[in-house]
Every structure is written in structure tokens, then in C-alpha cells.
Design an enzyme around this catalytic site. Sequence first.
Site, PDB file in Angstrom:
ATOM      1  CG  LEU A  42      -2.014  -1.072   1.251  1.00  0.00           C
ATOM      2  CD1 LEU A  42      -2.784  -1.007   2.568  1.00  0.00           C
ATOM      3  CD2 LEU A  42      -2.954  -0.923   0.068  1.00  0.00           C
ATOM      4  N   GLY A  43       2.058   1.185   0.507  1.00  0.00           N
ATOM      5  CA  GLY A  43       2.907   2.366   0.554  1.00  0.00           C
ATOM      6  C   GLY A  43       3.958   2.215   1.622  1.00  0.00           C
ATOM      7  N   GLY A  66       6.570   4.655   4.560  1.00  0.00           N
ATOM      8  CA  GLY A  66       6.931   5.911   5.183  1.00  0.00           C
ATOM      9  C   GLY A  66       8.421   5.972   5.414  1.00  0.00           C
ATOM     10  N   GLY A  76       8.673   2.423   7.921  1.00  0.00           N
ATOM     11  CA  GLY A  76       7.872   1.227   7.706  1.00  0.00           C
ATOM     12  C   GLY A  76       7.247   1.170   6.334  1.00  0.00           C
ATOM     13  CB  VAL A 134       1.382   0.083   4.877  1.00  0.00           C
ATOM     14  CG1 VAL A 134       0.004  -0.423   5.280  1.00  0.00           C
ATOM     15  CG2 VAL A 134       1.920   1.057   5.930  1.00  0.00           C
ATOM     16  CG  ASP A 161       5.209  13.350   8.760  1.00  0.00           C
ATOM     17  OD1 ASP A 161       5.454  14.325   8.010  1.00  0.00           O
ATOM     18  OD2 ASP A 161       5.452  12.173   8.444  1.00  0.00           O
TER      19      ASP A 161
END
Length: 775
Positions: free
Chosen positions: A36-37, A39, A42, A44, A172
Amino acid sequence: MKCETKEENKHPKKEVTKIKMQSRRSFNKWELIRALGEGGFGEVHLWRHRITRQEIATKILKNISLQPDEIAKLKKRWIQEHNWMHSLQTPYIVGAISLQDKPFLQYLQEQSMLQMLPVIVMEYCNGGDLRSRLEDVQHLNGLPEKEIRDILRALRHAVEYLHNTCNIEHRDIKPENVVIHRTGNANIYKLTDFGYAREIPEQTTAQSMVGTRHYVAPEVIDPGEYTKTVDYWSVGVMAFELILGTRPFIPHREFKTILEQILNKPPGCIAITQDPKPFQQFENFNTHSNLFKQNQCSPIFVEEMEKWLRIALDGNYKTRGHIDGNLRFFTDLDAILATKFITVFSLTSYAFYYFDANSFAKLGEFFNKLSQDTGIEPQNIFITLPTSHPKKCLANISEPSDFYVEEWFDSGNRDNPRAMLYVTDVTKRQCDFNAHHDKMMSQITKTIEECYGIEKQKYDKVPIWLLEQFERHVHYLLQNEQRYLECYVKGLFEFIITVEDEAYRCGEQIQRIYENTLKLSGRVEQFERTAGLCAKIQNSQMYADKAHTLTKKSNSIQHGVVEKIMERHKSVLKHCKALANRDIYKSLPEEDIYKLKSFREFLGKPNLSTRNSQRMDNCMQAFDRWATPSISKFPSQELVNIHDEIMVQCQIFLKITESLKLNQQYLEDLKNELETETENMLLHRQNGELINKMGSLCLDGNMPASSGPSGPMSYNSLTSTYSLMNGHCEENGDNEVLKLIENSHQLSQSLMYVWGNETEEMCVDDNLPTTIKDI
């Protein structure tokens, strides 16, 4: 790009520990769907249970290189984020899920060398994040207003919950950290990623520099002391980007220049741009206290958001979000989001108008303001509601907010009307396209002027940032023009079917008046015969002349007016039906006459081999097509003719309704005149007492009694006296007088029935107002 901490910059380079992860795959009953993406630390992934079909998102460490001291910080932040996500209970923040499948959790944990860190299992939001929405080419000029409102409402509640309930500052906030969950036709927006969140300190102290470039507050870098108002700044930057599709502070420049300009910006400044002169020797930067024109929002919303952004993007973190020492960040935003803006489109001036429904106490005040802003006299405004409007017709509108339909602010939905009501000046046959074109030409930006003046051989040397800005500005012109076109064509269709519908319902009124004119003609004919008989008995032409006048008036209404109204009414219905069935209402908006679709297709296909000169050429052609009506071929002659024909039918219909009202009054006057003359004829006497009693007989149908010296009056004595008194008694005189009385009595009773019981039915339906004056 994450900001490095001051602490990290002071330390010399240490030995780096490489955190490795094994390749992930589906496990047991859990199927790995996709990534999903990711950061700062981490990444996901989406998982789906093969049996229950439950979908979850898991966050685990990604493959990164860290120094030993950084690992310690990471562990602390990770555990803190895990614990917070399990404690946050609000629909505006992504919550953690307590998964009971321990083997699966252990499998996930084994994917990292830092196996002591718990896996973060979260609810899955199926709509992606806001960054993907903003990167959609159709949102080059920002998101639709309704979506912006929904996002800001969610962010506002999420931030207040974190600050006031949890004593947490996020630090953030950015589009990547706002995810979307779609349920039916609704979108739910949730704040996520608490990797940089922290407890709000009791006092302002030097803190780590965390955040994301473009969204981090200036005080985080210089002087490095800040409070929870850092979140206000980030939400303000996001609000600006949601409205305009671009960030406020020279987003194309390096972070050092951005920070320098922000630190030196004057109070009230909400944006900084670079001068669009591409080949000048020195760089110039411009500050702005207003939002740019290139957006999809209503002017009233934009104006109110400008005021709010001035406090949200206050460079002083101590006063940010406050006015005169009072916190206004949340309350002022709440007031803006609660406002109901009524969208109006004028088919006469080819223009949008916006009104704050809450600013009008009465419906009349709104209509007066509508008349004032559109320049249409109140008695000349024809109001049209879209057929899908929940109120259906003007008769159901009791206050200005009844016009407002919240979901119609979603201009991204092509099925929604572009306006909540349409207005037309019924005295004008054509739309003023030239005034609109002149207005739009006056709004050409400095960026377009500068780019349009660049020589073709220099196209490849145009800076990317300026080229992208040129594309956004041209896209706005095309998108805005397409919106006007769709609204105008849809408004014409709604206008003609409204006229057709009201004309159809008016047919019952016309038929009823016609039937009652026939009844009245019959009563006048009876009166004429009775007057003729009286003339023979009384040897007087007075009532015969009256009868002749009444007959002439009655025939004038029936044959000279009502029948003509019926004929024209049928003609209006016929023409309205033909106009409503024209194909242009569907075909014209789909023709893409401004080539907006092809412009977006070009922009939406990233191609590294595409040269700047090609992009410049594409923009130039698009701008020329917009600026030159002969190229876009709008308005077409067919559309001009249709507008003219619709107005003709509307004007005829309005004349019909006005004629009905006038004839209603004329019929009422004629009825009163007929009743008066009937009574006068029956009460006319040479012997007052005798004729008065006869008149009573005629009016109420009862034989009058006399208490005079002659005793009770018999019917024979009455008729005999009446005949002798007039000097004209033919054979069977008693029968003639009997007919006279019966006819007069029937006439009187019939008039009482027709005009006493049916007056309201003959009126034009007041629930079908066509102008403000009628309402």
C-alpha cells in the site's frame, strides 16, 4: 523528504546496522494482496482473509540502514505508535486492530531482524491516500469544494482530538498520511502514521526536527522550538494544496530557499511565488495574501478560507491559530464548513453567482439580493429548479436554505447539476456570451502572458516549474469553460421542461375557465330572453339594451380571448416538447469542444522522452482554442437558435398566464354586473311595494305574504296586478309572468352556484409561481 534531527547532525558517522527483511508471501488463511505504501521507516501491506474476506493493513519495518543510536530511537517511536493506535478511538483516525491470529502475527514479526517490535495491524482504508487524489490530472487546480470540506472537517476533528483528548501532536500531517475509506457513495477521511507523533510538552523547548519538507512549520527548523501549533501549520499548507492543487511556498525550490522566504514573509502572507519571467538575470519572489484564481471552489468559500489561512499560516508559532489571544483555528474553520452556499447560474448573462443561505433571514431578502447581483428586475426573473432538486418546485421553498443541496457541491460527479437553481431574464431573447468572454480574457494570468511571449526556439529552455505552472493555468481555463458550457446547456434543458410542465398543468385552468365562460354565456342568454319579455310587458328597452351589452362582453371573452388562449396553449406545448427532445443537450457537452479531455490525456501520460517544446506547443494550442471562439465554435448557431426559440415559448406562456389572471377578473366583473342587472330588472317598479314583493319571490323562490289591508296576497292577484300595471297583457299572461319568475330565479341560483362555489377553482394555481413578483 524527512528533516534530519539536530542531534543526528552533531554526531560523527557511526557504524551502520543493516535491517534486512525476508520476502513476504501469503500465509495460512491470509492472502497478501499488494503493498500500500511506505513511510520513513515502515512499509504497509494489504492482507485479506480467504474465508471471512476481512481486509487489514499491516505495518512492518522496511529495509533501511540505521546507526545504533538511531535504532534505539526507532524502537521507542515504534512502540509508542503501536500503543497510541490501540488507544485512539475516533472515526477520524486510523485505528489499530487487535488480531487474535497469533501464528499469523508471529509470521509477520519474523519478517524483521528487530523481532522484538510488535507488528502494527490497522483497519484498511480502500480508497488510497490524498496524494493519489491530488496527482490525478483532473485535479491540477485542486479538488472539488465538497471533498475539500469533508477532508478539512475530518482533519480538524482529528487534530483537536489528538491535542485536547490525547495530549499528542502529530508533527507529520501531509496528504500521504490522510487515507480514504469508501463506503457506498461516501468517503471517510482518516489521519494515519504516528511515527513522528509525540506527547505535547508542558513548555516550549528545543526539540528534534521532524516533519516533511513543504509541510513542516518554519520554527521546527529555526529556532527549533515549537509547540502543538506545528500541526496548525501543516493543516494550513494542506488546505491550500487541496484548494489549488499546488503547495503555497515556492514548491519547486530547494528547502533552504523555501525556509528563508517563509521566515521573512510578512504577516497575512499565505503564499510565495517566483516571478514567472524565465530568462531574467535575477530571481524575484512575490508574496500573496489571497488564494489564486485557479481553483474549483465558490468565491465565498475562497474568501473565507483566505481569512482562516492567514491565522493557520502565521509565521509566529506563538500567535498561530489565534486572533487577539483567542484560539480561533477550530471555531473559524467550523463556521466556514457550516456555511451553505447556493449556486446560481444565469442563462441570460452566462455567469455563476453564489449566495450564503445563512445570511438571509427571509426568502424575500434572498430574492432581492439575487435580483441585485444578476441585474434582472424582480418581475422579470424566471426561476428554474433542476428536476432532481429535492424540493421539486418553488411552492415547496419556504426559506433560502431550501435551495441548498450539499451533495451537489461535488462537482467531480458528472451526474450532479452544476447549479442549484437557474435564472433567466424573460425580457431578453439571447444569452450574453460576449460579456463572459471579455470577463475571462481579463483574467489571463501573468504566467500565461509570459509563456505566450516566449519565442518558439526557446521552448526547450523553459524551466520545468514554469512549464508546469503554465499547464495548470491553461488547464483551469479549459476546465472552467467546460463547466460553464455544461451548466448552460443543462440549464436550457431544465428551463424548457419547466416551461412545458407548468404549461401542461396550466391547461386544466384554461379548460375550467373555458367551461365557465360557456356557463356564463348561457346565463346571459337567459337574461337576454327575460329582458325581452320584460320589454314587452313594461314597454321598456332599457334591459334589452343591457342584455345586448352583456351578450357582447360574454362573446368577446369566449370567442375573442379564451379560445385564442387555448389555441396558443396547445402551440406552446407542442413547441416545448419538440425543443425538449433536441439531441444537443446530451451531445454538446460530450463533444469536448475545448479539447479538455485530449489536454488531460497528454498531461496524464508521463513520458521522459516528451520534450519541453512539445508540452509548450500543447499548451499554446489549447490556449488559442480557448481564447478564439471561432476555433472552439461555441456558441454554435444551433444553440443560439434554440435559446431564442425557448424564450419565445416562455414569453408566450407568461402572456397566457397573465391573460388568464386578467380574464379571471373580467369574468368576475361581468358576473357581478349580470347579478346587479338581474336584481335591478326584477326590482324595477312603478308600484314599489308590489314589485319589491315580486322581487323577493324571484330571488328566494318563496311566495311572499302581505299583512296589508287586503289580507294575504294570492298568486293570481300578484300576476294580474303585474300585468295591468305594465299595460301589456297578452293572452296567457299568467304563464308568461310565471316563465319570467322561473327564468330569473334559475339565473340567480345558477350564478350563485357557478360564481359562489367555483371561484377558487378558476384561479391560476398559486403554487406555480413563475416570477419573483408572483411569489
